[in-house]
Design a protein around this motif. Structure first.
Motif, PDB file in Angstrom:
ATOM      1  N   ASP A  47       1.130  -1.102   0.091  1.00 51.13           N
ATOM      2  CA  ASP A  47       0.417   0.579  -0.491  1.00 51.13           C
ATOM      3  C   ASP A  47       0.500   1.259   0.248  1.00 51.13           C
ATOM      4  O   ASP A  47       0.562   2.172  -0.608  1.00 51.13           O
ATOM      5  N   LEU A  48       1.720   1.600   0.756  1.00 49.64           N
ATOM      6  CA  LEU A  48       2.609   2.666   0.641  1.00 49.64           C
ATOM      7  C   LEU A  48       3.619   2.388  -0.443  1.00 49.64           C
ATOM      8  O   LEU A  48       3.901   4.121  -1.302  1.00 49.64           O
ATOM      9  N   ARG A  49       3.868   1.309  -1.027  1.00 48.44           N
ATOM     10  CA  ARG A  49       4.564   1.575  -2.553  1.00 48.44           C
ATOM     11  C   ARG A  49       3.639   2.399  -3.379  1.00 48.44           C
ATOM     12  O   ARG A  49       3.962   3.112  -4.281  1.00 48.44           O
ATOM     13  N   ALA A  50       1.847   1.791  -3.187  1.00 45.69           N
ATOM     14  CA  ALA A  50       1.206   2.156  -4.184  1.00 45.69           C
ATOM     15  C   ALA A  50       1.012   4.334  -3.950  1.00 45.69           C
ATOM     16  O   ALA A  50       1.160   4.917  -4.867  1.00 45.69           O
ATOM     17  N   VAL A  51       1.369   4.302  -2.906  1.00 44.00           N
ATOM     18  CA  VAL A  51       1.153   5.743  -2.462  1.00 44.00           C
ATOM     19  C   VAL A  51       2.345   6.730  -2.898  1.00 44.00           C
ATOM     20  O   VAL A  51       2.707   7.693  -3.929  1.00 44.00           O
ATOM     21  N   VAL A  52       4.138   6.090  -2.627  1.00 46.20           N
ATOM     22  CA  VAL A  52       5.194   6.722  -3.720  1.00 46.20           C
ATOM     23  C   VAL A  52       4.768   6.325  -4.679  1.00 46.20           C
ATOM     24  O   VAL A  52       5.044   7.458  -5.714  1.00 46.20           O
ATOM     25  N   GLN A  53       4.763   5.480  -5.917  1.00 42.34           N
ATOM     26  CA  GLN A  53       4.806   5.871  -7.312  1.00 42.34           C
ATOM     27  C   GLN A  53       3.055   6.781  -7.362  1.00 42.34           C
ATOM     28  O   GLN A  53       4.075   7.290  -8.490  1.00 42.34           O
ATOM     29  N   HIS A  54       1.937   7.497  -6.219  1.00 47.46           N
ATOM     30  CA  HIS A  54       1.592   8.119  -7.282  1.00 47.46           C
ATOM     31  C   HIS A  54       1.791   9.576  -6.973  1.00 47.46           C
ATOM     32  O   HIS A  54       2.247  10.113  -7.866  1.00 47.46           O
ATOM     33  N   PHE A  55       2.501   9.681  -5.795  1.00 43.62           N
ATOM     34  CA  PHE A  55       3.728  11.276  -5.672  1.00 43.62           C
ATOM     35  C   PHE A  55       4.290  10.978  -6.726  1.00 43.62           C
ATOM     36  O   PHE A  55       4.679  12.399  -7.225  1.00 43.62           O
ATOM     37  N   CYS A  56       5.028  10.219  -6.985  1.00 44.05           N
ATOM     38  CA  CYS A  56       6.197  10.302  -8.029  1.00 44.05           C
ATOM     39  C   CYS A  56       5.944  10.920  -9.822  1.00 44.05           C
ATOM     40  O   CYS A  56       6.467  11.629 -10.528  1.00 44.05           O
ATOM     41  N   GLU A  57       4.509   9.796  -9.781  1.00 37.08           N
ATOM     42  CA  GLU A  57       3.464  10.181 -11.695  1.00 37.08           C
ATOM     43  C   GLU A  57       3.770  11.550 -10.848  1.00 37.08           C
ATOM     44  O   GLU A  57       3.270  12.638 -12.258  1.00 37.08           O
ATOM     45  N   GLN A  58       3.199  11.901 -10.048  1.00 30.32           N
ATOM     46  CA  GLN A  58       3.359  14.323 -10.048  1.00 30.32           C
ATOM     47  C   GLN A  58       3.920  14.221  -9.515  1.00 30.32           C
ATOM     48  O   GLN A  58       3.732  15.526  -9.499  1.00 30.32           O
ATOM     49  N   LYS A  59       5.832  14.183 -10.108  1.00 28.12           N
ATOM     50  CA  LYS A  59       6.015  14.561 -10.007  1.00 28.12           C
ATOM     51  C   LYS A  59       7.083  15.130  -8.341  1.00 28.12           C
ATOM     52  O   LYS A  59       7.443  16.579  -8.380  1.00 28.12           O
ATOM     53  N   TYR A  60       6.508  14.620  -7.379  1.00 28.52           N
ATOM     54  CA  TYR A  60       6.980  14.366  -6.193  1.00 28.52           C
ATOM     55  C   TYR A  60       8.311  14.100  -6.387  1.00 28.52           C
ATOM     56  O   TYR A  60       8.651  12.453  -6.445  1.00 28.52           O
ATOM     57  N   ALA A  61       9.435  14.742  -5.576  1.00 29.21           N
ATOM     58  CA  ALA A  61      10.666  13.366  -4.904  1.00 29.21           C
ATOM     59  C   ALA A  61      10.026  12.740  -3.638  1.00 29.21           C
ATOM     60  O   ALA A  61      10.558  14.014  -2.761  1.00 29.21           O
ATOM     61  N   ILE A  62      10.091  11.364  -3.239  1.00 27.43           N
ATOM     62  CA  ILE A  62      10.236  11.078  -2.204  1.00 27.43           C
ATOM     63  C   ILE A  62      11.192  11.118  -1.364  1.00 27.43           C
ATOM     64  O   ILE A  62      12.041  10.602  -1.521  1.00 27.43           O
ATOM     65  N   LYS A  63      11.363  12.410  -0.362  1.00 25.32           N
ATOM     66  CA  LYS A  63      13.070  12.080   0.201  1.00 25.32           C
ATOM     67  C   LYS A  63      13.414  10.945   1.528  1.00 25.32           C
ATOM     68  O   LYS A  63      14.189  10.657   1.932  1.00 25.32           O
ATOM     69  N   ALA A  64      11.910  10.518   1.927  1.00 31.01           N
ATOM     70  CA  ALA A  64      11.699   9.987   3.608  1.00 31.01           C
ATOM     71  C   ALA A  64      10.234   9.291   3.875  1.00 31.01           C
ATOM     72  O   ALA A  64       9.573   9.935   3.338  1.00 31.01           O
ATOM     73  N   ILE A  65      10.986   8.211   4.591  1.00 28.81           N
ATOM     74  CA  ILE A  65       9.162   7.359   5.082  1.00 28.81           C
ATOM     75  C   ILE A  65       9.846   7.420   6.025  1.00 28.81           C
ATOM     76  O   ILE A  65      10.707   7.241   6.804  1.00 28.81           O
ATOM     77  N   VAL A  66       8.292   7.645   7.088  1.00 28.32           N
ATOM     78  CA  VAL A  66       8.341   7.786   8.606  1.00 28.32           C
ATOM     79  C   VAL A  66       7.267   6.661   9.120  1.00 28.32           C
ATOM     80  O   VAL A  66       6.364   6.817   8.173  1.00 28.32           O
TER      81      VAL A  66
END
Length: 218
Positions: free
Chosen positions: A27-46
């Motif tokens: 589920d977290l992977r799906a969220v990460v991919q969604h943000f990446c597709e929207q041109k966000y750079a995921i720098k950290a997960i907490v």
């Protein structure tokens, strides 16, 4: 231009699942991919509590996020089950198919199914920790007075994660009830240091003055 994002993962306010750790990592992977597709750079997960385990599982599998913070995650997922589920819980769950966990007032908090119990028992934390790459910086934070997950679990993470720092917050409980500001400060400082470490490596020494980090050994 990419916008930098920090993802915070915690247990949802919906139906609690006793197991399903890898499913929640997906589920977290799906969220990460969604943000990446929207041109966000995921720098950290907490992640906090179960979420702490989930972000570590994510890091062990996908290796595309290089800053991870585990807050009060449980290393030994089998420990504490009898206190939560009662004596002979495996026998009872195999017989009935589920166990309803109740609070002190007798109200059902959540239902544990045989499937979710077996999923939890089959999630081997130390193997996942060994798969987290060296270039992934991991911080584990734990309260010294955690009444849900024993503080010694944090020491076990330090043994198996190669690039690891460990901080205890003295007097903090599982929810960091009276230590929210201290917790927030530690998390944000760790993330900032590791985002900027190539620009100013001296900041890493400054982090150590708050709580002396314990570096893991394989």
């Amino acid at each position: 231009m990419n916008v930098e994002v920090i993802l915070l993962f915690r247990e949802s306010e919906g139906s609690f699942q006793y197991g399903n750790y890898y499913r929640e990592a997906e589920d977290l992977r799906a969220v990460v991919q969604h943000f990446c597709e929207q041109k966000y750079a995921i720098k950290a997960i907490v992640g906090h509590s179960k979420g702490g385990n989930v972000v570590l599982l994510y890091a062990s599998k996908y290796k595309d996020i290089h800053i991870v913070v585990n807050i009060s995650g449980r290393f030994n997922l089998a420990r504490g089950m009898e206190g939560r589920l009662g004596k002979k819980f495996i026998q009872r769950i195999k017989q009935d198919g589920y166990i309803d966990v109740k609070n002190k007032r007798g109200k059902i908090m959540y239902r544990v199914t045989e499937e979710s119990l077996m999923d939890r028992l089959s999630t081997i934390t130390h193997l996942a920790c060994l798969l987290i790459p060296q270039d992934c910086s991991v911080l584990t934070i734990h309260g010294s007075m955690d009444e849900i997950v024993p503080a010694e679990d944090a020491l076990e993470f330090a043994k198996f994660i190669s690039n690891h720092e460990l901080c205890f917050i003295e007097g903090a409980d599982h929810e960091y009830t009276y230590h929210q500001d201290e917790l927030t400060s530690l998390v944000l400082e760790f993330i900032k240091i590791h985002i900027d470490k190539d620009k100013d490596t001296s900041k890493q020494a400054r982090f150590g003055r708050v709580h002396k980090p314990i570096h893991s050994r394989l």
